[in-house]
Design an enzyme around this catalytic site. Structure first.
Site, mmCIF file in Angstrom:
data_model
loop_
_atom_site.group_PDB
_atom_site.id
_atom_site.type_symbol
_atom_site.label_atom_id
_atom_site.label_comp_id
_atom_site.label_asym_id
_atom_site.label_seq_id
_atom_site.Cartn_x
_atom_site.Cartn_y
_atom_site.Cartn_z
ATOM 1 N N GLY A 132 -6.792 -6.624 -6.035
ATOM 2 C CA GLY A 132 -7.141 -4.871 -5.423
ATOM 3 C C GLY A 132 -7.328 -5.015 -4.235
ATOM 4 N N SER A 134 -4.534 -3.446 -1.466
ATOM 5 C CA SER A 134 -4.061 -2.326 -0.931
ATOM 6 C C SER A 134 -4.543 -1.189 -1.667
ATOM 7 C CB SER A 134 -2.551 -2.358 -1.128
ATOM 8 O OG SER A 134 -1.941 -3.470 -0.414
ATOM 9 N N GLU A 251 -3.695 -17.252 0.494
ATOM 10 C CA GLU A 251 -2.624 -16.519 0.024
ATOM 11 C C GLU A 251 -1.317 -16.936 0.904
ATOM 12 O OE1 GLU A 251 -1.022 -12.304 -1.594
ATOM 13 O OE2 GLU A 251 -2.930 -12.411 -0.651
ATOM 14 N N GLU A 384 5.102 -8.828 10.105
ATOM 15 C CA GLU A 384 4.865 -8.209 11.606
ATOM 16 C C GLU A 384 3.144 -8.613 11.952
ATOM 17 O OE1 GLU A 384 6.675 -6.944 9.313
ATOM 18 O OE2 GLU A 384 8.516 -6.926 10.272
#
Lengths: 400, 372
Positions: A132, A134, A251, A384
């Site tokens: 959890g 975003s 990650e 990005e």
């Protein structure tokens, strides 16, 4: 005197035995027909059974200590396991967000009580964890988190409110880990706390929704005064950012995306090119351009494999990669998209055919894989953002 | 498993980098450029120049066996050194001599000895050539089979394949027009076209038949390909470093230009490709050196020497060119001048990216192995 270190490209006997054992177990147990997607309700149940099988044979969490169901495998053995796992075409890991992302954080920041309580159930796929991070207003700008946790002194814990979204497999999981703002006065990275939350708690609502690839594994999770005890805080209160960063670097880097996954995909791409569904015999003459794309993809997968061997050597010898893990993430995510797109080009007009169409090649698996790959440059911090990190923290360009 | 340079290889590379920092700065490269204005003859190697420094450090003879005066280093121990020679854009033909030609001379000496049919003249020449490498008295060049350019226009010795035989020719007494210097975009390079018709090849220059030396010859070619790839990844580093410095200090719109994402992302991409080209280059060097474990079937096609080599060269050529392009663009107009050092590295990159096979050619070699 310190021994002179040499280049060594040989797996030792222990590692070879480990590979053999792993390979033979997988060849006996991997389902001959692919399971339905783990991001559908039906497929998720089938994947749970598979996870339990892995756990019983102690293959679920090879790098963990034995007392939690692991094998104390070294990083090298873990790479071997992943290579064998994907080479064998074994199912996707629906437990991965727990075992690869939360677990390293629990090992680093968790109390012994938390470790004993959560790790074994996670390994056995009894608890299923989703991430959890975003929120509707906090994606790439993760520090913009607005979900709050308010102290409930009387009950000895915290009341959560707010909304998390794009939660992978949120619709099927039992628990969520994520950041909540505990100090509303603090700026951005400060005043955040890392919580672990059971999704069946009162005041938690999970709403699943469809994903680009047709699966329904995405969810948004609403918190309306849901209560969690102090024992569900991971690390210190108001210090959640640094705890979370430990997870996000897992990650981006090694633990989520071992090279075995991509070398296996690249080998399948080569097989596809050589097959009658691809270019058939004489692939290089029939379409030199496509043959070149296949070769690029294969070479990039090999580069990732070798880069990882160098990376693990550095880690083992005490030279941690730090911000360079952002390079990893850029490489594997863009490689995966390239493999997928090249496969679709090989399939030509049949690329659009999906599961259920008689003319679909491999049940439409390549289109499915391509759509999944497209999420890679977006999740775990968009590419990005990764390029900013590389520029600022690896190369040393000015932040503003 | 340990995939990193050995302590010896790393120590050697560090020592070479330190030495080149003082004896081969960009001003040294520019001296070769300046000399090319009047003549394409190689400037003489002076006692205080990089050639002599590298001879003294044992770089030039490092890959020769101990019994002829070398250090018996394997190529894999020299790949880091090749990266550093690339990073300095060193004009002297050290790579061509030390890692390509010298071990080939040593291999040929064994073959010639075994076959026992070579003329006394050429046996003596071979001994002299080996002595010259150890003493640093001459550079040695290998002239490839086809019409490719010879990278070392004024080599003291030349190994040439012609008409089914391998010949050793004294470069200092070549007939006119045998080796014709060609002007390169890189003014510090000295390349030449070999005209075999003008060489006096005979039984007196023939070391052995090509068949007898086939393995050694192919090994030398592959070392040349990987050594070229190593120089390319080395070249990428100063180009990236110059650019990072420049965009940190150059200000426009009131801020350093390096703070703009358009600039950051170009350089991040360049760094990404450069970083991922290094492991294939070092792996290929390990395969060519027969490092234990590289014969393991687990490597798959990557364990085949030519696949490893071509993967390395393709990755290095593309990565270095990408760095060069990003470096030029991010420097803006200052990079488009010959006053700035960037062009010294960039032009070497353009040349080496295609020397010993361009990226597409090497990918097509890999494609043939994968898809045949």
């Amino acid at each position: 005197m310190r021994q002179t270190r040499r280049v060594e490209l040989r797996w030792n006997d222990t590692e070879r035995d480990f590979r053999d054992e792993c390979r033979s177990w997988l060849s006996d147990h991997v389902p001959s027909r692919p399971l339905p997607s783990g991001d559908t309700a039906e497929g998720f149940a089938a994947h749970l059974e598979w996870e339990q099988q892995l756990f019983e044979a102690r293959w679920a969490v090879v790098s963990w200590p034995e007392r939690y169901g692991g094998r104390d495998a070294s990083l090298w053995e873990w790479l071997i396991f992943e290579e064998e796992y994907y080479r064998a075409g074994a199912p996707q890991r629906v437990t991965q967000n727990g075992i690869f992302l939360l677990a390293p954080t629990l090992f680093e920041f968790g109390t012994p009580e938390q470790q004993n309580r959560f790790l074994p159930r996670m390994a056995a796929a009894e608890d299923l964890w989703c991430q959890g991070w975003s929120e509707p207003e906090a994606g790439s700008d993760l520090a913009g988190i607005r979900s709050r946790a308010v102290r409930d002194e009387e009950a000895g814990g915290w009341r959560l409110s707010g909304q998390k979204t794009w939660t992978t497999r949120g619709a099927f999981c039992t628990h969520l880990f994520g950041l909540f703002r505990t100090d509303p006065e603090a700026e951005r990275h400060k005043g955040l706390t890392y919580f672990m939350v059971p999704l069946d708690a009162e005041g938690v609502t999970v709403r699943g929704f469809g994903r680009l690839d047709g699966d329904e594994g995405f969810a948004e999770v609403f918190f309306d005064g849901a209560f969690v005890g102090d024992d569900m805080v991971l690390g210190e209160v108001d210090r959640g950012w640094s705890v979370a960063m430990a997870t996000t670097s897992s990650e981006r880097g090694l633990t989520l995306r071992a090279p075995g996954r991509f070398t296996a995909s690249a080998s399948r791409l080569v097989d596809l090119a050589r097959s009658r569904d691809g270019l058939g015999d004489g692939s290089t003459e029939r379409s030199p351009v496509l043959a070149d794309e296949v070769t690029r993809a294969w070479m990039d997968a090999q580069a990732y494999r070798l880069y990882t061997l160098a990376d693990v050597t550095d880690i083992v010898e005490g030279r941690p990669p730090g911000a360079r893990s952002s390079l990893n993430k850029l490489w594997w995510s863009e490689l995966d998209v390239h493999i997928g797109r090249t496969a679709l080009d090989l399939l030509g007009e049949r690329a659009e055919l999906v599961e259920g169409a008689e003319e679909a090649v491999a049940g439409g698996a390549w289109m499915k894989a391509y759509q999944f790959a497209l999420s890679g440059p977006i999740y775990a911090g968009t590419n990005e953002i990764q390029r900013n990190i590389v520029a600022e923290r690896v190369l040393g360009l000015p932040r503003r | 498993m340990r995939f990193a340079l050995s302590d010896d290889g790393l120590g050697f590379a560090d020592a070479v980098r330190d030495a080149l920092g003082s004896v081969a700065p960009p001003a040294h490269v520019r001296r070769w450029w300046d000399a090319a204005e009047t003549s394409l003859v190689t400037p003489p190697f002076t006692g205080d120049g990089p050639w002599q420094a590298l001879v003294d450090m044992g770089v030039v003879s490092a890959c020769l066996p101990g019994d002829v005066g070398g250090a018996g280093l394997r190529f894999v121990e020299m790949v880091g050194v090749c990266e550093e020679l690339g990073a300095a854009a060193l004009p002297e033909p050290v790579v061509a001599t030390a890692v390509v030609a010298a071990p080939l001379l040593a291999d040929l000496a064994q073959i010639v000895d075994g076959v026992g049919e070579a003329s006394p003249e050429v046996v003596e020449a071979l001994e002299q050539a080996l002595d010259d490498v150890v003493a640093g008295a001459a550079a040695v060049a290998v002239a490839p089979q086809d019409d490719t350019l010879v990278e070392c226009a004024d080599a003291g010795w030349l190994l040439v394949e012609a008409d089914g035989g391998l010949h050793l020719v004294d470069g200092r007494s070549l007939p006119a027009n045998a080796l014709v210097p060609q002007r390169s975009v890189d003014g510090a390079r000295r390349v030449a076209r070999l005209d075999r018709a003008h060489l006096d090849l005979s039984a007196a220059t023939q070391l052995c038949g090509t068949g007898e030396a086939a393995t050694a010859w192919v090994a030398a070619r592959r070392r040349a390909e990987v050594a070229c790839a190593a120089q390319l990844v080395g070249l990428g580093r100063p180009m990236l470093a110059l650019t990072v410095d420049y965009v940190n200090q150059r200000r426009q719109f009131g801020v350093p230009v390096g703070s703009f994402q358009a600039v950051k992302h170009q350089l991040a991409d360049a760094a990404l490709h450069l970083e991922f080209a290094v492991p294939p280059v070092r792996f290929a060097a390990a395969v060519l050196s027969g490092v234990e474990g590289t014969e393991d079937a687990e490597w798959g096609p990557l364990g085949e020497p030519q696949v490893a080599v071509s993967t390395a060269k393709a990755a290095a050529s593309d990565a270095a060119e990408q760095v060069a392009a990003a470096a030029l663009q991010c420097h803006g107009a200052i990079g488009y001048t010959v006053e700035h050092d960037l062009h010294l590295y960039m032009k070497r990159t353009w040349a080496l990216a295609r020397s010993h096979g361009d990226a597409a050619t090497h990918r097509s070699i890999v494609a043939t192995h994968l898809l045949r």
